[in-house]
Design a protein around this motif. Structure first.
Motif, PDB file in Angstrom:
ATOM      1  N   MET A 111      60.589 -24.130 -74.788  1.00 40.59           N
ATOM      2  CA  MET A 111      59.563 -23.988 -73.751  1.00 40.59           C
ATOM      3  C   MET A 111      58.646 -22.792 -73.962  1.00 40.59           C
ATOM      4  SD  MET A 111      61.370 -25.163 -70.202  1.00 40.59           S
ATOM      5  CE  MET A 111      59.817 -25.552 -69.380  1.00 40.59           C
ATOM      6  N   ILE A 112      58.562 -22.322 -75.192  1.00 41.58           N
ATOM      7  CA  ILE A 112      57.597 -21.266 -75.502  1.00 41.58           C
ATOM      8  C   ILE A 112      56.783 -21.701 -76.723  1.00 41.58           C
ATOM      9  CG2 ILE A 112      59.056 -19.445 -74.493  1.00 41.58           C
ATOM     10  CD1 ILE A 112      59.714 -18.512 -77.334  1.00 41.58           C
ATOM     11  N   PRO A 113      55.585 -21.121 -76.899  1.00 40.93           N
ATOM     12  CA  PRO A 113      54.744 -21.545 -78.034  1.00 40.93           C
ATOM     13  C   PRO A 113      55.412 -21.259 -79.378  1.00 40.93           C
ATOM     14  CG  PRO A 113      53.495 -20.175 -76.491  1.00 40.93           C
ATOM     15  CD  PRO A 113      54.926 -20.097 -76.075  1.00 40.93           C
ATOM     16  N   LYS A 114      54.998 -22.010 -80.369  1.00 38.30           N
ATOM     17  CA  LYS A 114      55.500 -21.826 -81.738  1.00 38.30           C
ATOM     18  C   LYS A 114      55.240 -20.391 -82.188  1.00 38.30           C
ATOM     19  CE  LYS A 114      55.580 -25.774 -84.670  1.00 38.30           C
ATOM     20  NZ  LYS A 114      54.713 -26.766 -85.292  1.00 38.30           N
ATOM     21  N   GLY A 115      56.263 -19.745 -82.699  1.00 36.63           N
ATOM     22  CA  GLY A 115      56.094 -18.396 -83.238  1.00 36.63           C
ATOM     23  C   GLY A 115      56.171 -17.293 -82.193  1.00 36.63           C
ATOM     24  N   ALA A 116      56.255 -17.667 -80.905  1.00 37.10           N
ATOM     25  CA  ALA A 116      56.361 -16.646 -79.855  1.00 37.10           C
ATOM     26  C   ALA A 116      57.786 -16.102 -79.812  1.00 37.10           C
ATOM     27  CB  ALA A 116      55.986 -17.237 -78.506  1.00 37.10           C
ATOM     28  N   LYS A 117      57.896 -14.873 -79.357  1.00 39.69           N
ATOM     29  CA  LYS A 117      59.209 -14.225 -79.313  1.00 39.69           C
ATOM     30  C   LYS A 117      59.997 -14.650 -78.078  1.00 39.69           C
ATOM     31  CE  LYS A 117      60.186  -9.806 -80.131  1.00 39.69           C
ATOM     32  NZ  LYS A 117      59.890  -8.342 -80.162  1.00 39.69           N
ATOM     33  N   THR A 118      61.282 -14.931 -78.277  1.00 35.63           N
ATOM     34  CA  THR A 118      62.160 -15.238 -77.139  1.00 35.63           C
ATOM     35  C   THR A 118      62.496 -13.923 -76.429  1.00 35.63           C
ATOM     36  OG1 THR A 118      64.148 -14.958 -78.461  1.00 35.63           O
ATOM     37  CG2 THR A 118      63.188 -17.167 -78.401  1.00 35.63           C
ATOM     38  N   TRP A 119      63.011 -14.042 -75.194  1.00 32.56           N
ATOM     39  CA  TRP A 119      63.475 -12.826 -74.520  1.00 32.56           C
ATOM     40  C   TRP A 119      64.715 -13.120 -73.682  1.00 32.56           C
ATOM     41  CZ3 TRP A 119      59.302 -15.535 -72.479  1.00 32.56           C
ATOM     42  CH2 TRP A 119      59.372 -15.873 -71.119  1.00 32.56           C
ATOM     43  N   ARG A 120      65.441 -12.074 -73.402  1.00 27.59           N
ATOM     44  CA  ARG A 120      66.632 -12.183 -72.579  1.00 27.59           C
ATOM     45  C   ARG A 120      66.922 -10.810 -71.995  1.00 27.59           C
ATOM     46  NH1 ARG A 120      71.765 -15.287 -74.492  1.00 27.59           N
ATOM     47  NH2 ARG A 120      72.984 -15.210 -72.606  1.00 27.59           N
ATOM     48  N   SER A 121      66.826 -10.699 -70.684  1.00 30.20           N
ATOM     49  CA  SER A 121      67.016  -9.395 -70.044  1.00 30.20           C
ATOM     50  C   SER A 121      68.456  -9.215 -69.578  1.00 30.20           C
ATOM     51  CB  SER A 121      66.064  -9.259 -68.853  1.00 30.20           C
ATOM     52  OG  SER A 121      66.569  -9.957 -67.727  1.00 30.20           O
ATOM     53  N   LYS A 122      68.797  -7.974 -69.290  1.00 32.99           N
ATOM     54  CA  LYS A 122      70.136  -7.666 -68.760  1.00 32.99           C
ATOM     55  C   LYS A 122      70.173  -7.990 -67.273  1.00 32.99           C
ATOM     56  CE  LYS A 122      71.562  -4.165 -72.030  1.00 32.99           C
ATOM     57  NZ  LYS A 122      70.842  -2.992 -72.542  1.00 32.99           N
ATOM     58  N   PHE A 123      71.353  -8.340 -66.782  1.00 30.48           N
ATOM     59  CA  PHE A 123      71.510  -8.645 -65.354  1.00 30.48           C
ATOM     60  C   PHE A 123      71.205  -7.419 -64.493  1.00 30.48           C
ATOM     61  CE2 PHE A 123      74.456 -11.851 -67.207  1.00 30.48           C
ATOM     62  CZ  PHE A 123      73.751 -12.950 -66.795  1.00 30.48           C
ATOM     63  N   SER A 124      70.529  -7.708 -63.367  1.00 30.72           N
ATOM     64  CA  SER A 124      70.273  -6.690 -62.330  1.00 30.72           C
ATOM     65  C   SER A 124      69.362  -5.561 -62.800  1.00 30.72           C
ATOM     66  CB  SER A 124      71.581  -6.094 -61.806  1.00 30.72           C
ATOM     67  OG  SER A 124      72.472  -7.118 -61.438  1.00 30.72           O
TER      68      SER A 124
END
Ligand SMILES: [Cu+2]
Length: 158
Positions: A78-91
């Motif tokens: 669900m993100i454009p080709k070549g875009a960076k993924t992300w994942r944040s820490k809880f809270s």
């Protein structure tokens, strides 16, 4: 001679002011709150507000952990080709800058099935290029219903 220095100084100051001003007006920071309840509709629990956001390339999104127990992370496909993924820490608050035009779908890991999802559109050339692919990603639980509503909201916003 002194007059020359004075003019030169004025030019330098004016140039710096213009540069600073340009940077400030160019890139914006947008806040997305991570909440236990929608303040406008108490029946809506576990929400990103706003859940549909349109920004410009170079803008930053500041996810604010108003309530604890949430996070934000991009959804595979669900993100454009070549875009960076992300994942944040809880809270925790989380800031991310978007450069690539396109559609970005994201979720809160523990509340995804309860429908805690959001969309960010980075406007710019060809931003709709990955929209069909993003819409095709299989969703589960309440996320399916919420994403359908978000796509409709995005269509209306155009
Ligand atoms: Cu959550």
């Amino acid at each position: 001679m002194k007059k020359g220095i004075c003019i030169a100084l004025t030019v330098v100051v004016a140039t710096i002011s213009f540069a600073v001003f340009s940077v400030e007006t160019h890139a914006e920071t947008h806040v997305v709150k991570m909440l236990n309840k929608d303040p406008d509709n108490k029946k809506k629990r576990n929400v990103f507000i706003p859940s549909v956001l349109k920004i410009k390339p170079g803008d930053t999104v500041h996810f604010v952990a108003v309530n604890k127990g949430h996070n934000t992370q991009s959804i595979k496909g669900m993100i454009p080709k070549g875009a960076k993924t992300w994942r944040s820490k809880f809270s925790k608050d989380f800031k991310i800058t978007f450069d690539k035009p396109g559609v970005y779908g994201y979720r809160c890991a523990p509340h995804y099935v309860l429908g805690m999802v959001g969309l960010i559109v980075v406007e710019g050339e060809n931003w709709k290029a990955n929209m069909a692919a993003a819409k095709k990603v299989k969703q589960h639980g309440r996320a399916k219903k919420i994403f359908n509503a978000l796509w409709r909201e995005l269509d209306k916003a155009k």
